[in-house]
Design an enzyme around this catalytic site. Structure first.
Site, PDB file in Angstrom:
ATOM      1  N   ASP A 206       1.035  -1.186  -0.070  1.00  0.00           N
ATOM      2  CA  ASP A 206       0.018   0.037   0.034  1.00  0.00           C
ATOM      3  C   ASP A 206       0.727   1.206   0.015  1.00  0.00           C
ATOM      4  OD1 ASP A 206      -2.844   1.203   0.385  1.00  0.00           O
ATOM      5  OD2 ASP A 206      -1.756   2.127   1.978  1.00  0.00           O
ATOM      6  N   GLU A 290      -1.816  -1.383  -5.987  1.00  0.00           N
ATOM      7  CA  GLU A 290      -2.892  -0.555  -6.630  1.00  0.00           C
ATOM      8  C   GLU A 290      -2.664  -0.015  -7.659  1.00  0.00           C
ATOM      9  OE1 GLU A 290      -5.841   0.695  -2.957  1.00  0.00           O
ATOM     10  OE2 GLU A 290      -3.625   1.287  -2.522  1.00  0.00           O
ATOM     11  N   CYS A 343     -12.788  -4.449   5.650  1.00  0.00           N
ATOM     12  CA  CYS A 343     -12.058  -5.285   6.710  1.00  0.00           C
ATOM     13  C   CYS A 343     -11.078  -6.439   6.181  1.00  0.00           C
ATOM     14  CB  CYS A 343     -13.234  -5.443   7.820  1.00  0.00           C
ATOM     15  SG  CYS A 343     -12.449  -6.305   9.240  1.00  0.00           S
ATOM     16  N   CYS A 346     -12.992  -9.660   8.503  1.00  0.00           N
ATOM     17  CA  CYS A 346     -14.503 -10.189   8.125  1.00  0.00           C
ATOM     18  C   CYS A 346     -15.022  -9.880   6.874  1.00  0.00           C
ATOM     19  CB  CYS A 346     -15.345  -9.758   9.307  1.00  0.00           C
ATOM     20  SG  CYS A 346     -15.832  -7.990   9.234  1.00  0.00           S
ATOM     21  N   CYS A 362     -13.568  -1.763  12.549  1.00  0.00           N
ATOM     22  CA  CYS A 362     -14.552  -2.339  12.039  1.00  0.00           C
ATOM     23  C   CYS A 362     -15.706  -2.403  12.933  1.00  0.00           C
ATOM     24  CB  CYS A 362     -14.204  -3.909  11.572  1.00  0.00           C
ATOM     25  SG  CYS A 362     -15.411  -4.816  10.815  1.00  0.00           S
ATOM     26  N   CYS A 365     -16.691  -6.661  13.173  1.00  0.00           N
ATOM     27  CA  CYS A 365     -16.092  -7.790  14.149  1.00  0.00           C
ATOM     28  C   CYS A 365     -15.004  -6.833  15.122  1.00  0.00           C
ATOM     29  CB  CYS A 365     -15.136  -8.521  13.273  1.00  0.00           C
ATOM     30  SG  CYS A 365     -13.861  -7.571  12.255  1.00  0.00           S
ATOM     31  N   ASP A 372      -3.214   1.892   6.770  1.00  0.00           N
ATOM     32  CA  ASP A 372      -2.628   1.527   5.671  1.00  0.00           C
ATOM     33  C   ASP A 372      -2.172  -0.107   5.773  1.00  0.00           C
ATOM     34  OD1 ASP A 372      -2.576   3.912   4.793  1.00  0.00           O
ATOM     35  OD2 ASP A 372      -0.736   4.430   5.741  1.00  0.00           O
TER      36      ASP A 372
END
Length: 433
Positions: A206, A290, A343, A346, A362, A365, A372
């Site tokens: 990332d 990305e 997330c 989950c 999150c 969960c 990052d």
């Protein structure tokens, strides 16, 4: 495996050789401006209804130059013919890019019509494709008309490959950056098939601003931020340059120091990027990054300087060819893939995640982790959507993005979200081959 590879060396020319290099660079600029003036003159004649030929291509521009060079440049023999050919080639490429952009053949931002080049503005360079181009020994290179030039650094890396017939020099480009001259040899190199140290491991990368990259392993690579650290010095030199009398001796001295400051920023940024991409390509079997819209991100006035200082597009560009060299695989996530909002435990996706919120929490969960690092883990999990194995360079749809020998890429950049299920988890789409 054959690949195109460039070897770049800093030159240490004598005063006479330095004047010759500057003369060749000026000859290239002269040929470019002469050709552009000719094209505009012919276009105006066409507009008046005259039946004249407009030289769009390199071959047509060369024919016109050979007909008129004795009248427009009787001194042309002082420089290598490659200097004038390089200027005309640059003009032909610019014209082609302009028309391809208008007709839709060229993707990306619209390209404008070529403009006249001014001395002291832009990059000073000249490209040699024929003549005496070689690495003479460990500390000298040979260039057409300029002769044997000493280098600041050892040329052993290229010399040994050439002597063992594992590299063939195609061209040499001489350029001046920050007051120093460099030569870059474009070579066709026979490379051994590489193998990463951990071929079964996957790493998500990332890229960001505070950190150059955050890996899915939890490692955070610091961003050197060379421009931010040099801004005060650059601002001071700019103020000093404005106070000087233009083209005076003190003005030229300040301009050289300013150019060196900018060149140092670029070298620090490039050095950090090369070290990171080399380590990733030689260590992990699969690297996931990305496909960022850097041009769009740069429109943010508050972050544009930091975005361009980080060199986010350079990370993906270097990984594309280094992964192929060292036997690893590059996977590119779709541009609209919500790696930061998803997330990593989950799979729940947040509708809104503001940029200032650096910790991911999150609600489903209860996961709490660095924003990052969470994105990097999601990118690493995306590699499971690409079927097959080996050193192929692919995007998240399984399509090949490996560049060919000419440096072009067959990569398809369309942003797609077909791989995203209802929970945001990637859905395998097959091999795509």
């Amino acid at each position: 495996m054959k690949a195109l590879q460039a070897y770049r060396f800093a030159l240490d020319p004598s005063p006479h050789q330095e004047r010759m290099l500057a003369s060749h660079s000026g000859a290239r600029r002269f040929a470019f401006n002469w050709g552009l003036a000719l094209v505009k003159e012919r276009l105006e004649a066409r507009g008046r209804g005259e039946d004249v030929e407009v030289p769009w291509t390199l071959a047509a521009l060369r024919r016109e130059w050979n007909r008129q060079k004795e009248q427009v440049a009787p001194w042309w023999r002082e420089n290598s013919k490659e200097a004038y050919s390089a200027g005309l080639d640059g003009l032909a490429r610019g014209l082609k890019a302009f028309f391809d952009s208008r007709s839709g053949k060229r993707k990306g931002r619209r390209v404008g019509f070529p403009k006249f080049r001014k001395k002291g503005r832009g990059r000073e360079s000249v490209r040699f494709t024929t003549g005496a181009i070689r690495v003479d020994d460990k500390s000298h290179v040979v260039l057409p008309r300029i002769g044997r030039v000493r280098t600041h650094e050892m040329t052993t890396a290229l010399l040994e490959r050439v002597q063992s017939d594992r590299a063939r020099i195609l061209s040499a480009t001489v350029s001046r950056e920050g007051g120093r001259w460099f030569v870059s040899f474009t070579c066709e190199v026979e490379r051994d098939a590489g193998r990463p140290k951990r071929p079964r491991d996957v790493v998500g990368v990332d890229a960001g601003l505070k950190h150059l990259a955050v890996l899915s392993t939890g490692e955070k690579v610091p961003n050197p931020q060379p421009l931010r650290k040099a801004l005060r010095k650059i601002a001071r030199l700019n103020r000093e340059l404005v106070r000087r009398k233009r083209r005076s001796r003190h003005w030229e001295d300040t301009r050289r120091r300013l150019n060196r400051a900018h060149a140092r920023v670029a070298r620090i940024r490039l050095d950090a990027m090369h070290k990171l991409t080399h380590r990733l390509a030689t260590t992990f079997g699969t690297v996931v990054v990305e496909d960022l819209n850097v041009a769009g991100m740069g429109r943010n006035r508050r972050l544009s300087r930091a975005i361009y200082d980080a060199g986010l597009a350079e990370l993906r560009r270097q990984l594309q060819y280094k992964c192929e060299w060292y036997g690893s695989r590059l996977v590119q996530a779709p541009r609209m893939y919500p790696s930061s909002k998803t997330c990593s435990r989950c799979g729940a996706i947040k509708e809104v995640l503001p940029l200032w919120e650096r910790v991911y929490r999150c609600e489903e969960c209860g996961t709490v982790m660095d924003r990052d690092e969470n994105a990097a883990r999601n990118l690493a999990a995306l590699a499971a959507a690409v079927a097959g194995s080996g050193p192929e360079t692919k995007n998240a749809r399984g399509e090949d993005v490996r560049p060919d020998l000419a440096g072009r890429s067959s990569m398809k950049r369309e942003a797609s979200t077909r791989q995203l299920g209802k929970t945001g988890a990637p859905v395998p789409q097959g091999t795509g081959t």
